[in-house]
Design a protein around this motif. Structure first.
Motif, PDB file in Angstrom:
ATOM      1  N   MET A   1     -11.552   7.210  -3.701  1.00  0.00           N
ATOM      2  CA  MET A   1     -11.103   7.020  -5.073  1.00  0.00           C
ATOM      3  C   MET A   1     -11.453   5.630  -5.594  1.00  0.00           C
ATOM      4  O   MET A   1     -11.714   5.445  -6.770  1.00  0.00           O
ATOM      5  CB  MET A   1      -9.583   7.238  -5.156  1.00  0.00           C
ATOM      6  N   ASP A   2     -11.441   4.642  -4.686  1.00  0.00           N
ATOM      7  CA  ASP A   2     -11.721   3.248  -5.066  1.00  0.00           C
ATOM      8  C   ASP A   2     -12.346   2.538  -3.876  1.00  0.00           C
ATOM      9  O   ASP A   2     -11.641   2.025  -3.005  1.00  0.00           O
ATOM     10  CB  ASP A   2     -10.425   2.548  -5.493  1.00  0.00           C
ATOM     11  N   GLU A   3     -13.685   2.517  -3.841  1.00  0.00           N
ATOM     12  CA  GLU A   3     -14.380   1.934  -2.678  1.00  0.00           C
ATOM     13  C   GLU A   3     -14.218   0.416  -2.597  1.00  0.00           C
ATOM     14  O   GLU A   3     -14.577  -0.203  -1.596  1.00  0.00           O
ATOM     15  CB  GLU A   3     -15.860   2.308  -2.706  1.00  0.00           C
ATOM     16  N   GLU A   4     -13.638  -0.180  -3.650  1.00  0.00           N
ATOM     17  CA  GLU A   4     -13.420  -1.633  -3.665  1.00  0.00           C
ATOM     18  C   GLU A   4     -11.977  -1.993  -3.292  1.00  0.00           C
ATOM     19  O   GLU A   4     -11.514  -3.087  -3.613  1.00  0.00           O
ATOM     20  CB  GLU A   4     -13.729  -2.188  -5.065  1.00  0.00           C
ATOM     21  N   HIS A   5     -11.271  -1.094  -2.637  1.00  0.00           N
ATOM     22  CA  HIS A   5      -9.873  -1.334  -2.268  1.00  0.00           C
ATOM     23  C   HIS A   5      -9.847  -2.162  -0.979  1.00  0.00           C
ATOM     24  O   HIS A   5      -9.968  -1.639   0.123  1.00  0.00           O
ATOM     25  CB  HIS A   5      -9.139   0.000  -2.085  1.00  0.00           C
TER      26      HIS A   5
ATOM     27  N   THR B   1      -3.990  10.903  -8.281  1.00  0.00           N
ATOM     28  CA  THR B   1      -5.059   9.982  -8.694  1.00  0.00           C
ATOM     29  C   THR B   1      -4.638   8.520  -8.586  1.00  0.00           C
ATOM     30  O   THR B   1      -5.416   7.633  -8.931  1.00  0.00           O
ATOM     31  CB  THR B   1      -5.489  10.261 -10.151  1.00  0.00           C
ATOM     32  N   ASP B   2      -3.435   8.264  -8.115  1.00  0.00           N
ATOM     33  CA  ASP B   2      -2.915   6.892  -8.048  1.00  0.00           C
ATOM     34  C   ASP B   2      -3.189   6.307  -6.665  1.00  0.00           C
ATOM     35  O   ASP B   2      -2.591   6.722  -5.670  1.00  0.00           O
ATOM     36  CB  ASP B   2      -1.410   6.884  -8.348  1.00  0.00           C
ATOM     37  N   THR B   3      -4.110   5.347  -6.610  1.00  0.00           N
ATOM     38  CA  THR B   3      -4.485   4.774  -5.309  1.00  0.00           C
ATOM     39  C   THR B   3      -3.349   3.960  -4.690  1.00  0.00           C
ATOM     40  O   THR B   3      -3.246   3.891  -3.466  1.00  0.00           O
ATOM     41  CB  THR B   3      -5.729   3.875  -5.441  1.00  0.00           C
TER      42      THR B   3
END
Length: 222
Positions: A165-169, A134-136
């Motif tokens: 997991m994070d679309e704002e990465h 779960t760690d991006t």
């Protein structure tokens, strides 16, 4: 909450002076227990007192020569000083003595990354993703190592998984933009560079990438 847990909580809250007092009490009460020395060493890394930190870790290892967390602490200390070879050696020692956590595999992978040994980093970063899925940050660094090892398809999939997991990465978008260019997909590259800049307007690399793609598209139109 016991003293050790309280001291660690104080350290996490950046109340380092109070944490140091508690760690000192713990060592005085249990001078043969390596844990107090390890925790004090970790605190000293926070204030960049590497010389004294090393002394505490060495003392912990003197008390328990197979103390995996002491070697992990030494690895972090050397990593902070950008002594990646010694960091690598100590992280490996921590694993050899049974530390089976995502962080130690991640840090060992990062020592190889910082020495430009990208393929050597891959198995450790992969193991870190398996231990913590779960760690991006871990997944992103694995994607970078794949890209730097010219495993482009695998890197693309990994960066796409980061975005799930994070679309704002923003950095995942930037790297997908670069991969789109590799596949001669200028529109796809432009999309990812634009997204990176929407998320992080000061993303210099994305801005440069976008400028080059727009220049390329203009040349094709003309």
């Amino acid at each position: 909450m016991d003293k050790n847990a309280k001291a660690i909580q104080l350290m996490q809250e950046n109340n380092l002076e109070e944490a140091a007092k508690l760690f000192d009490e713990i060592i005085q009460e249990n001078p043969k227990d390596p844990v107090g020395y390890i925790n004090f060493g970790n605190l000293l890394i926070h204030i960049n007192d590497f010389e004294h930190a090393k002394g505490f870790f060495d003392k912990a290892i003197e008390l328990d020569e197979k103390s995996a967390t002491a070697y992990y602490g030494l690895g972090n200390m050397y990593f902070e000083q950008e002594d990646f070879q010694n960091a690598q050696k100590n992280f490996q020692q921590a694993i050899d003595f049974g530390l089976e956590e995502a962080d130690v595999y991640f840090m060992l992978g990062m020592t190889f990354q910082n020495q430009d040994h990208h393929k050597l980093a891959l198995p450790y970063l992969l193991r870190a993703t398996e231990l913590n899925d779960t760690d991006t940050d871990i997944l992103f660094q694995y994607g970078l190592a794949l890209a730097q090892s010219n495993l482009i398809d695998e890197a693309k999939t990994t960066f796409e998984n980061v975005l799930k997991m994070d679309e704002e990465h923003s950095d995942a978008h930037y790297n997908l933009g670069i991969i789109s260019l590799y596949y001669d997909d200028a529109q796809g590259a432009l999309h990812h560079f634009d997204r990176a800049l929407q998320i992080q307007p000061d993303h210099v690399l994305a801005a440069n990438g976008k400028g080059k793609v727009e220049e390329l598209l203009n040349q094709k139109e003309n």
